[in-house]
Design an enzyme around this catalytic site. Structure first.
Site, short mmCIF file in Angstrom:
data_model
loop_
_atom_site.label_atom_id
_atom_site.label_comp_id
_atom_site.label_asym_id
_atom_site.label_seq_id
_atom_site.Cartn_x
_atom_site.Cartn_y
_atom_site.Cartn_z
N LEU A 427 0.84 -1.21 0.00
CA LEU A 427 0.00 0.00 0.00
C LEU A 427 0.87 1.25 0.00
O LEU A 427 0.50 2.28 -0.54
CB LEU A 427 -0.88 0.01 1.25
CG LEU A 427 -2.05 -0.98 1.26
CD1 LEU A 427 -2.68 -1.03 2.65
CD2 LEU A 427 -3.09 -0.58 0.24
N ASP A 547 3.92 11.86 15.66
CA ASP A 547 4.19 11.99 14.22
C ASP A 547 2.92 12.47 13.51
O ASP A 547 2.49 11.88 12.53
CB ASP A 547 4.66 10.64 13.67
CG ASP A 547 5.33 10.80 12.31
OD1 ASP A 547 5.64 11.96 11.93
OD2 ASP A 547 5.52 9.77 11.62
P1 ATP Z 1 5.58 7.27 8.67
O1 ATP Z 1 6.40 6.06 8.53
O2 ATP Z 1 6.30 8.45 9.18
O3 ATP Z 1 4.28 7.02 9.38
P2 ATP Z 1 3.97 7.20 6.35
O4 ATP Z 1 2.73 7.43 7.17
O5 ATP Z 1 4.04 7.85 5.03
O6 ATP Z 1 5.22 7.64 7.16
P3 ATP Z 1 3.44 4.44 6.73
O7 ATP Z 1 2.71 4.77 8.01
O8 ATP Z 1 4.39 3.37 6.77
O9 ATP Z 1 4.19 5.65 6.16
O10 ATP Z 1 2.34 4.21 5.62
C1 ATP Z 1 2.68 4.04 4.27
C2 ATP Z 1 1.44 4.16 3.43
O11 ATP Z 1 0.63 3.04 3.65
C3 ATP Z 1 0.56 5.32 3.77
O12 ATP Z 1 0.93 6.44 3.03
C4 ATP Z 1 -0.82 4.84 3.39
O13 ATP Z 1 -1.06 5.13 2.02
C5 ATP Z 1 -0.72 3.36 3.59
N1 ATP Z 1 -1.37 2.95 4.84
C6 ATP Z 1 -0.85 2.97 6.08
N2 ATP Z 1 -1.72 2.48 7.00
C7 ATP Z 1 -2.84 2.15 6.30
C8 ATP Z 1 -4.15 1.62 6.66
N3 ATP Z 1 -4.44 1.33 7.92
N4 ATP Z 1 -5.04 1.43 5.69
C9 ATP Z 1 -4.75 1.74 4.40
N5 ATP Z 1 -3.57 2.23 4.00
C10 ATP Z 1 -2.63 2.46 4.92
#
Ligand code: ATP
Ligand code: MG
Length: 753
Positions: A427, A547
């Site tokens: 994702l 964050d």
């Molecule tokens: P950080 O690592 O600082 O949180 P981030 O939020 O961009 O940075 P992740 O939290 O790892 O990275 O999430 C990566 C991507 O995965 C997000 O941008 C989102 O599109 C997707 N994502 C994360 N959690 C979910 C969820 N619960 N449902 C759907 N998509 C999600």
């Protein structure tokens, strides 16, 4: 006819029969006598001189009925036929003799002369000239076809009877000599050196005869046996060769009266003169000289094939095959017939071997898989312990409430859910790892699985505690943490799946979707602020997000805000290479005070939320790619613009269009307060949430109201409206999802239903 006549002179005619001919077969001409005494007479011989039963007068057999039983003689001569076997005619032999008295005077003498010249017969080379006596010199004069003369003979001497050996005819008491072929006249002479004087006591007579040596064996007693002559005539046969015609086969074949009929072969005579004999071809039998010639032998009557074979008679031959259930060529001399079942051992052996090998391979594979499986299980158990799994289990078993709200997933379950972490299930990738979309089967549920990159073991206990706390957070605007998996090298966190991407995406990438109105932006801001306020105040110990940023605000199917990664920055270690700092957070959103003091408080979240609010109002990124220092950071840019009274110049045109100036000004004031350098000067999240919510109700410009109504008509037809009912009672609580809470907002369709 007597053996004691001086000479036996005769003309005789003899038949030699083909080998294949058996005497049982009727083989005389019709109406002709077939037997004379015990002798069967086959054509071309025929009984009766001048009877016409033979092929020519030479083959007439004179059956002398004055004897009892009648005795057969060749033609009108005195040569008595003994047998007709194979290709030879056997007649009674004649024995020449000369006897002496003690003084050496001849007392008796028989000379033998057999003359068959002019006949189609000759003395066979199977005969030998044999002389018996201890003082004998015998000579033999021959004449044959073409009147060639030939003289032969042998000497037989001995001085003592004791020197003689039975069956030994090599010159002592008995001598033998061969004869040339084609002879038709034989004249024998007996002579002596001393007139038997010295041997007379045991050998008074000398004898000589022509005959088949296989039918005579010398015995020393023969030398003094007065009955020797008669016994020899009765027992020793003289063999005669014969032929028909006076041409060779090749010549005779051309002539009309060629004697060999169907299915017979012609054999040239070996008598030294022209003439031939006929012989049934292989596989045929009968009389080749008599119509219809030779007929097929039914070899199958004698069953020449294997006992389990089948014999099929064909012209001149036969064929063997095997019965059903047997294999082989069916012959007795060849492979015979072998029961198919007897091949089974080979097949069984091969099958056994194959199955054996297969079993070994399967067993080895099973062993290999089991060992690997065991190793994998051990590894998973090791990871589970290492990742604090036992601690978690302990916590869960002691707290029923926690047990209900949280699940420990197995590594296998999540592997299946993500199709083994397939690329197409990703994702997104963030600072701490990769997020996969997964489908759980029991119960069916779509989830987002966050796989961290590394794990810090020293923070294990803290991690487990955080997981437990976060799984108990139930708020409609917080992405729910469903559970975790500890069986992998780094723990996996399983969240509820949120469908409509991040707020960051909608602000910066969606290119102004109709639904992304100022009203909806404000609603999302109120929802996010409410969720943060809830977490800061509702739990016993405040949960700081650490964050807060637009990429961590997700939007569900109704575009409701869902705060993601709540507290997650403490669940996962920091990857220094990413855009994060020591105090955790993302550049552009990070509270400069906590950056300085290395202390994170609720007010750090307030600062970050201020940046998100500024992002919503201006549609600018928190960090811009510009060289102008004042414009690089959105917070600095926003605060500077406020100071310089340029707020409306930096707002997103749609926001400016849709929001009332007072409302926008008031919200900008909140942003400014959130972005204060000192944390204590900033409002709390609860204050921010309440202020924002009251400002949402702030009346709009009439022209904007009208435009929004027009838009909402369009949205009612399939898109989401920005008109929601708002409840001021936005009390939030820790507890099961939605229970005891009044939703902050509903989509219009929901309230109407
Ligand atoms: P950080 O690592 O600082 O949180 P981030 O939020 O961009 O940075 P992740 O939290 O790892 O990275 O999430 C990566 C991507 O995965 C997000 O941008 C989102 O599109 C997707 N994502 C994360 N959690 C979910 C969820 N619960 N449902 C759907 N998509 C999600
Ligand atoms: Mg995130």
């Amino acid at each position: 006819m007597s053996l004691h006549t001086n000479t036996a002179f005769l003309h005789l005619v003899i038949l030699c029969f083909p080998l294949a001919l058996t005497l049982t077969i009727a083989n005389t001409k019709p109406n002709c006598q077939s037997k004379c005494g015990n002798l069967t007479v086959p054509y071309p011989f025929g009984i009766g001189v001048g009877s016409g039963c033979s092929m020519s007068p030479w083959y007439d057999v004179n059956c002398d009925a004055s004897f009892a039983p009648p005795r057969p003689f060749i033609a009108s001569g005195n040569l008595e036929i003994v047998s007709i076997t194979g290709d030879a005619l056997r007649i009674k032999s004649w024995v020449a003799a000369r006897c002496y008295d003690a003084s050496g005077n001849i007392t008796r003498q028989n000379r033998v002369l057999i003359n068959i010249t002019g006949s189609p017969f000759a003395f066979s080379q199977r005969n030998s000239f044999t002389v018996i006596g201890c003082d004998e010199q015998a000579l033999l004069n021959f004449n044959g076809f073409g009147a060639l003369g030939f003289t032969s003979g042998c000497i037989s001497i001995c001085s003592d009877r004791a020197d003689l050996g039975a069956g030994d005819c090599s010159g002592v008491g008995c001598c033998q000599t061969a004869i040339p072929k084609g002879m038709q006249l034989m004249n024998s002479f007996l002579g002596t050196t001393t007139g038997h004087v010295s041997v007379w006591s045991f050998n008074p007579c000398g004898y000589a005869f022509l005959g088949d040596p296989t039918s005579y064996s010398f015995a020393p007693s023969d030398l003094a046996d007065p009955g020797f002559q008669n016994r020899t005539v009765d027992n020793v046969g003289l063999v005669l060769d014969w032929a028909v015609g006076n041409q060779s086969c090749s010549e005779a074949r051309k002539s009309e009266d060629f004697a060999c009929l169907d299915n017979s072969d012609c054999v040239d005579s070996d008598m030294g003169a022209a003439g031939y004999r006929c012989r049934c071809s292989q596989g045929f039998q009968g009389n080749p000289y008599l119509s219809p010639g030779c007929t097929d032998v039914n070899e199958c009557e004698t069953n020449p094939c294997d006992e389990n074979g089948i014999c099929t008679n064909v012209e001149g031959s036969y064929a063997c095959s095997c019965k059903k259930g047997y294999l082989g060529d069916g012959t007795r001399d060849g492979h015979g017939c072998i029961a198919k079942s007897s091949e089974f051992p080979v097949i069984k052996f091969s099958l056994g071997l194959s199955f054996g090998l297969l079993a070994i391979v399967i067993a080895m594979t099973w062993l290999f898989v089991s060992v690997r499986r065991r190793a994998l299980i051990n590894l998973r158990q090791k990871f589970f312990k290492q990742n604090g799994g036992l601690l978690l289990q302990q916590q869960l078993s002691s707290n029923e409430k926690t047990m209900k709200s949280m699940r420990i997933f197995s590594a296998e379950e999540l592997e299946n859910a993500t199709n083994n972490y397939a690329e197409d299930r990703i994702l997104g990738k963030g600072g701490f790892g990769i997020v996969y979309k997964g489908l759980l089967h029991d119960p069916q549920q779509v989830v987002a699985i966050k796989k961290s990159r590394v794990m810090d073991e020293s923070q294990m206990e803290q991690f487990i505690n955080e997981v437990i706390i976060l799984t108990q957070v139930h708020h409609r605007n917080v992405v729910k943490l469903l559970g975790c998996c500890l069986e992998t090298e780094v723990p996996l966190l399983v969240y509820e799946y949120v469908k409509n991407d991040t707020l960051f995406h909608h602000i910066h990438n969606s290119g102004g979707m109709p639904w992304f109105s100022w009203g909806n932006r404000l609603r999302i801001a109120v929802e996010a602020a409410g969720a943060l306020a809830y977490l800061h105040s509702a739990a016993a110990k405040p949960i700081i997000h650490r964050d807060v940023k637009s990429p961590n605000i997700l939007l569900d199917e109704y575009y409701n805000a869902k705060i993601a990664d709540f507290g997650a920055s403490r669940l996962v270690p920091i990857d220094q290479t990413m855009a994060t700092t020591l105090v955790q957070g993302t550049l552009g959103y990070l509270d400069p005070e906590s950056f300085r003091t290395c202390q994170l408080t609720e007010k750090s979240d307030v600062y970050s939320f201020g940046v998100v609010l500024a992002e919503l109002m201006t549609a600018r990124k928190p960090l811009s790619n510009t060289n102008n220092d004042r414009e690089k950071s959105l917070s600095t840019f926003f605060v500077t613009a406020m100071k310089e009274n340029r707020l409306f110049q930096i707002l997103d045109p749609r926001v400016l269009r849709e929001g009332s100036l007072e409302q926008l000004q008031a919200i900008a004031e909140i942003v400014k307060r959130c972005l204060k350098l000192h944390g204590e000067e900033r409002p709390t999240m609860k204050e921010v949430a309440m202020e924002l919510e009251s400002l949402r109700k702030f009346s709009r410009h009439p022209w904007i109201q009208q435009q929004v109504e027009e838009e909402s008509v369009g949205l009612m037809n399939g898109e989401l409206s920005d008109l929601y009912t708002i409840s001021m009672n936005s009390e939030i609580s820790m507890g099961p999802h939605n229970s005891g809470t009044t939703p902050l907002m509903y989509p219009r369709e929901h309230t109407e239903n």
